[in-house]
Design a protein around this motif. Structure first.
Motif, PDB file in Angstrom:
ATOM      1  N   VAL A 119       0.621   6.735  -6.864  1.00 18.21           N
ATOM      2  CA  VAL A 119      -0.541   7.583  -7.132  1.00 18.21           C
ATOM      3  C   VAL A 119      -0.198   9.049  -6.865  1.00 18.21           C
ATOM      4  O   VAL A 119      -0.529   9.929  -7.670  1.00 18.21           O
ATOM      5  N   LEU A 120       0.477   9.332  -5.768  1.00 20.51           N
ATOM      6  CA  LEU A 120       0.838  10.711  -5.438  1.00 20.51           C
ATOM      7  C   LEU A 120       1.784  11.303  -6.481  1.00 20.51           C
ATOM      8  O   LEU A 120       1.621  12.453  -6.900  1.00 20.51           O
ATOM      9  N   VAL A 121       2.748  10.536  -6.918  1.00 20.33           N
ATOM     10  CA  VAL A 121       3.697  11.031  -7.925  1.00 20.33           C
ATOM     11  C   VAL A 121       2.977  11.302  -9.243  1.00 20.33           C
ATOM     12  O   VAL A 121       3.189  12.340  -9.879  1.00 20.33           O
TER      13      VAL A 121
ATOM     14  N   TYR B 116      -0.170  11.997  -9.660  1.00 17.51           N
ATOM     15  CA  TYR B 116      -1.031  13.168  -9.471  1.00 17.51           C
ATOM     16  C   TYR B 116      -0.218  14.453  -9.515  1.00 17.51           C
ATOM     17  O   TYR B 116      -0.589  15.415 -10.174  1.00 17.51           O
ATOM     18  N   ALA B 117       0.903  14.466  -8.821  1.00 19.22           N
ATOM     19  CA  ALA B 117       1.691  15.695  -8.738  1.00 19.22           C
ATOM     20  C   ALA B 117       2.340  16.063 -10.063  1.00 19.22           C
ATOM     21  O   ALA B 117       2.394  17.243 -10.416  1.00 19.22           O
ATOM     22  N   PHE B 118       2.829  15.078 -10.796  1.00 16.67           N
ATOM     23  CA  PHE B 118       3.603  15.397 -11.996  1.00 16.67           C
ATOM     24  C   PHE B 118       2.794  15.340 -13.284  1.00 16.67           C
ATOM     25  O   PHE B 118       3.217  15.877 -14.293  1.00 16.67           O
ATOM     26  N   VAL B 119       1.634  14.690 -13.280  1.00 17.85           N
ATOM     27  CA  VAL B 119       0.876  14.568 -14.526  1.00 17.85           C
ATOM     28  C   VAL B 119      -0.461  15.289 -14.421  1.00 17.85           C
ATOM     29  O   VAL B 119      -0.725  16.235 -15.161  1.00 17.85           O
ATOM     30  N   VAL B 120      -1.303  14.866 -13.510  1.00 15.53           N
ATOM     31  CA  VAL B 120      -2.659  15.406 -13.431  1.00 15.53           C
ATOM     32  C   VAL B 120      -2.638  16.884 -13.074  1.00 15.53           C
ATOM     33  O   VAL B 120      -3.290  17.695 -13.726  1.00 15.53           O
ATOM     34  N   ARG B 121      -1.915  17.256 -12.032  1.00 16.53           N
ATOM     35  CA  ARG B 121      -1.899  18.657 -11.609  1.00 16.53           C
ATOM     36  C   ARG B 121      -1.325  19.553 -12.707  1.00 16.53           C
ATOM     37  O   ARG B 121      -1.795  20.676 -12.886  1.00 16.53           O
TER      38      ARG B 121
ATOM     39  N   ALA C 164       5.502  14.875  -3.280  1.00 13.71           N
ATOM     40  CA  ALA C 164       5.686  13.602  -3.977  1.00 13.71           C
ATOM     41  C   ALA C 164       7.102  13.069  -3.779  1.00 13.71           C
ATOM     42  O   ALA C 164       7.298  11.869  -3.553  1.00 13.71           O
ATOM     43  N   VAL C 165       8.093  13.940  -3.848  1.00 12.39           N
ATOM     44  CA  VAL C 165       9.484  13.507  -3.657  1.00 12.39           C
ATOM     45  C   VAL C 165       9.689  13.003  -2.228  1.00 12.39           C
ATOM     46  O   VAL C 165      10.326  11.964  -2.000  1.00 12.39           O
ATOM     47  N   ILE C 166       9.121  13.715  -1.250  1.00 12.35           N
ATOM     48  CA  ILE C 166       9.232  13.266   0.141  1.00 12.35           C
ATOM     49  C   ILE C 166       8.546  11.913   0.317  1.00 12.35           C
ATOM     50  O   ILE C 166       9.056  11.031   1.010  1.00 12.35           O
TER      51      ILE C 166
ATOM     52  N   TRP D 196       0.826  -1.208   0.000  1.00 16.09           N
ATOM     53  CA  TRP D 196       0.000   0.000   0.000  1.00 16.09           C
ATOM     54  C   TRP D 196       0.858   1.255   0.000  1.00 16.09           C
ATOM     55  O   TRP D 196       0.470   2.280  -0.563  1.00 16.09           O
ATOM     56  N   VAL D 197       2.040   1.199   0.620  1.00 14.93           N
ATOM     57  CA  VAL D 197       2.937   2.348   0.630  1.00 14.93           C
ATOM     58  C   VAL D 197       3.431   2.630  -0.784  1.00 14.93           C
ATOM     59  O   VAL D 197       3.444   3.778  -1.244  1.00 14.93           O
ATOM     60  N   ILE D 198       3.789   1.577  -1.486  1.00 12.29           N
ATOM     61  CA  ILE D 198       4.276   1.740  -2.859  1.00 12.29           C
ATOM     62  C   ILE D 198       3.161   2.259  -3.756  1.00 12.29           C
ATOM     63  O   ILE D 198       3.358   3.190  -4.544  1.00 12.29           O
ATOM     64  N   ALA D 199       1.959   1.676  -3.632  1.00 16.46           N
ATOM     65  CA  ALA D 199       0.837   2.101  -4.467  1.00 16.46           C
ATOM     66  C   ALA D 199       0.465   3.557  -4.190  1.00 16.46           C
ATOM     67  O   ALA D 199       0.231   4.347  -5.123  1.00 16.46           O
ATOM     68  N   LEU D 200       0.415   3.937  -2.926  1.00 16.56           N
ATOM     69  CA  LEU D 200       0.074   5.304  -2.572  1.00 16.56           C
ATOM     70  C   LEU D 200       1.127   6.288  -3.097  1.00 16.56           C
ATOM     71  O   LEU D 200       0.797   7.372  -3.575  1.00 16.56           O
ATOM     72  N   THR D 201       2.372   5.906  -3.037  1.00 17.52           N
ATOM     73  CA  THR D 201       3.438   6.763  -3.538  1.00 17.52           C
ATOM     74  C   THR D 201       3.331   6.942  -5.051  1.00 17.52           C
ATOM     75  O   THR D 201       3.484   8.054  -5.564  1.00 17.52           O
TER      76      THR D 201
END
Length: 163
Positions: free
Chosen positions: A10-12, A14-19, A57-59, A3-8
């Protein structure tokens, strides 16, 4: 950990593509038809907000790598049960060699030490074939003369020699 890998991930994404796509579309709508300076100002505002998401996302990636790849030195109960217990120091000792056919307290002490070393032996006070096999396995493990007789070298290696 999955779940940590999947959440990371998704966050990356979102931050680099969707936003970024949403920022560009929103900035173009806000500054549509405005002069170049207004468009640059609007884009700069949205880029600053995106930088916060990118830093987050990097953190998150760093924390995920730390969680997944950090060394965990605490033994699990399953692995602790499979490791042989360390032999406790003893004040008891034998003073003469012990061989097949012997019986008594010296043989019992020998069998207890062999069992503490993780070798399969029954503690019954009788030096039979099972005890001889365990002694020979210990002698081979310690690179001693493999003869099945517990003399001074083998007893010393077991920590039970007083002679």
């Amino acid at each position: 950990m999955e779940w940590v890998i999947a959440l990371t991930i998704v966050l990356v994404l979102y931050a680099f593509v969707v936003r970024r796509r949403r920022r560009d579309a929103l900035a173009n709508n806000v500054a549509h038809g405005a002069a170049g300076g207004a468009r640059r100002t609007t884009n700069a505002y949205f880029r600053r907000r995106d930088r916060l998401w990118m830093v987050a996302a990097v953190i998150a990636v760093i924390i995920a790598f730390w969680l997944v790849f950090s060394d965990d030195d605490t033994p699990t109960p399953a692995s602790a049960a499979t490791e042989p217990a360390e032999a406790a120091p003893t004040t008891e000792s034998i003073s003469s060699p012990v061989a097949v056919g012997d019986q008594g307290a010296d043989v019992t002490l020998l069998q207890e030490r062999l069992a503490a070393e993780g070798l399969p032996v029954t503690v019954d006070g009788v030096y039979g074939q099972e005890t001889a096999d365990a002694v020979m396995a210990f002698q081979e493990q310690e690179q001693l003369t493999v003869d099945g007789v517990v003399g001074s070298d083998t007893a010393e290696a077991l920590g039970i020699w007083s002679g």
